[in-house]
Motif scaffolding. Sequence first.
Motif, PDB file in Angstrom:
ATOM      1  N   MET A   1       1.022  -1.333   0.144  1.00 35.08           N
ATOM      2  CA  MET A   1       0.038  -0.209  -0.190  1.00 35.08           C
ATOM      3  C   MET A   1       0.851   1.385  -0.117  1.00 35.08           C
ATOM      4  O   MET A   1       1.976   1.295   0.784  1.00 35.08           O
ATOM      5  N   SER A   2       0.364   2.432  -0.646  1.00 36.82           N
ATOM      6  CA  SER A   2       1.197   3.455  -0.888  1.00 36.82           C
ATOM      7  C   SER A   2       1.172   4.293   0.501  1.00 36.82           C
ATOM      8  O   SER A   2       0.347   4.125   1.382  1.00 36.82           O
ATOM      9  N   LYS A   3       2.277   5.184   0.783  1.00 39.31           N
ATOM     10  CA  LYS A   3       2.056   5.938   1.878  1.00 39.31           C
ATOM     11  C   LYS A   3       1.089   6.946   1.994  1.00 39.31           C
ATOM     12  O   LYS A   3       1.562   7.800   1.187  1.00 39.31           O
ATOM     13  N   LEU A   4       0.406   7.142   3.079  1.00 38.61           N
ATOM     14  CA  LEU A   4      -0.749   7.942   3.078  1.00 38.61           C
ATOM     15  C   LEU A   4      -0.051   9.168   4.222  1.00 38.61           C
ATOM     16  O   LEU A   4       0.500   8.504   5.130  1.00 38.61           O
ATOM     17  N   PRO A   5      -0.632  10.263   4.130  1.00 43.43           N
ATOM     18  CA  PRO A   5      -0.420  11.019   5.157  1.00 43.43           C
ATOM     19  C   PRO A   5      -1.333  10.648   6.332  1.00 43.43           C
ATOM     20  O   PRO A   5      -2.283   9.935   6.420  1.00 43.43           O
ATOM     21  N   PRO A   6      -0.743  11.012   7.470  1.00 43.48           N
ATOM     22  CA  PRO A   6      -1.202  10.289   8.874  1.00 43.48           C
ATOM     23  C   PRO A   6      -2.621  10.692   9.249  1.00 43.48           C
ATOM     24  O   PRO A   6      -3.416   9.734   9.555  1.00 43.48           O
ATOM     25  N   LEU A   7      -2.969  11.847   8.554  1.00 40.23           N
ATOM     26  CA  LEU A   7      -4.491  12.475   8.973  1.00 40.23           C
ATOM     27  C   LEU A   7      -5.368  11.585   8.049  1.00 40.23           C
ATOM     28  O   LEU A   7      -6.517  11.131   8.611  1.00 40.23           O
ATOM     29  N   LEU A   8      -5.093  11.231   6.699  1.00 43.85           N
ATOM     30  CA  LEU A   8      -6.060  10.468   6.022  1.00 43.85           C
ATOM     31  C   LEU A   8      -6.083   9.544   6.287  1.00 43.85           C
ATOM     32  O   LEU A   8      -7.191   8.685   6.178  1.00 43.85           O
ATOM     33  N   GLY A   9      -4.919   8.877   6.854  1.00 46.97           N
ATOM     34  CA  GLY A   9      -4.922   7.208   7.326  1.00 46.97           C
ATOM     35  C   GLY A   9      -5.830   7.086   8.548  1.00 46.97           C
ATOM     36  O   GLY A   9      -6.634   6.116   8.500  1.00 46.97           O
ATOM     37  N   ARG A  10      -5.794   8.030   9.417  1.00 47.28           N
ATOM     38  CA  ARG A  10      -6.629   7.851  10.662  1.00 47.28           C
ATOM     39  C   ARG A  10      -7.915   8.065  10.129  1.00 47.28           C
ATOM     40  O   ARG A  10      -8.827   7.352  10.843  1.00 47.28           O
ATOM     41  N   LEU A  11      -8.237   8.910   9.308  1.00 49.19           N
ATOM     42  CA  LEU A  11      -9.821   9.111   8.788  1.00 49.19           C
ATOM     43  C   LEU A  11     -10.248   7.787   8.004  1.00 49.19           C
ATOM     44  O   LEU A  11     -11.373   7.420   8.433  1.00 49.19           O
ATOM     45  N   LEU A  12      -9.333   7.144   7.367  1.00 49.82           N
ATOM     46  CA  LEU A  12      -9.797   5.745   6.822  1.00 49.82           C
ATOM     47  C   LEU A  12     -10.108   4.868   7.728  1.00 49.82           C
ATOM     48  O   LEU A  12     -11.183   4.016   7.740  1.00 49.82           O
ATOM     49  N   CYS A  13      -9.168   4.657   8.766  1.00 49.18           N
ATOM     50  CA  CYS A  13      -9.504   3.836   9.904  1.00 49.18           C
ATOM     51  C   CYS A  13     -10.769   4.123  10.753  1.00 49.18           C
ATOM     52  O   CYS A  13     -11.574   3.366  11.176  1.00 49.18           O
ATOM     53  N   TRP A  14     -11.382   5.316  10.812  1.00 54.82           N
ATOM     54  CA  TRP A  14     -12.255   5.937  11.553  1.00 54.82           C
ATOM     55  C   TRP A  14     -13.569   5.458  10.945  1.00 54.82           C
ATOM     56  O   TRP A  14     -14.482   5.141  11.205  1.00 54.82           O
ATOM     57  N   LEU A  15     -13.529   5.453   9.556  1.00 59.69           N
ATOM     58  CA  LEU A  15     -14.345   5.021   8.467  1.00 59.69           C
ATOM     59  C   LEU A  15     -14.686   3.475   8.452  1.00 59.69           C
ATOM     60  O   LEU A  15     -15.596   3.085   7.851  1.00 59.69           O
ATOM     61  N   GLY A  16     -13.639   2.929   8.890  1.00 59.82           N
ATOM     62  CA  GLY A  16     -13.665   1.402   9.066  1.00 59.82           C
ATOM     63  C   GLY A  16     -12.863   0.497   7.704  1.00 59.82           C
ATOM     64  O   GLY A  16     -12.694  -0.646   7.635  1.00 59.82           O
ATOM     65  N   PHE A  17     -12.057   1.342   7.228  1.00 61.44           N
ATOM     66  CA  PHE A  17     -11.156   0.761   6.260  1.00 61.44           C
ATOM     67  C   PHE A  17      -9.603   0.706   6.700  1.00 61.44           C
ATOM     68  O   PHE A  17      -8.652   1.607   6.571  1.00 61.44           O
ATOM     69  N   HIS A  18      -9.532  -0.362   7.315  1.00 61.28           N
ATOM     70  CA  HIS A  18      -8.202  -0.736   8.123  1.00 61.28           C
ATOM     71  C   HIS A  18      -7.063  -1.414   7.024  1.00 61.28           C
ATOM     72  O   HIS A  18      -7.617  -1.757   6.139  1.00 61.28           O
TER      73      HIS A  18
END
Length: 51
Positions: free
Chosen positions: A1-18
Amino acid sequence: MSKLPPLLGRLLCWLGFHDFLVIDRTFGFGAGGEVEKVECRRCGVTLTRQV
């Protein structure tokens, strides 16, 4: 997986995309079957799931 900005990664986790990584796998026979213990690489949540 490509490197995402930390804030975007956390947002994805919050939405359920771990971004899961398998930590432990237990094999069994019968109804139990196979059980995996997985951990999200971004937020650290640990789940146990039956495969």
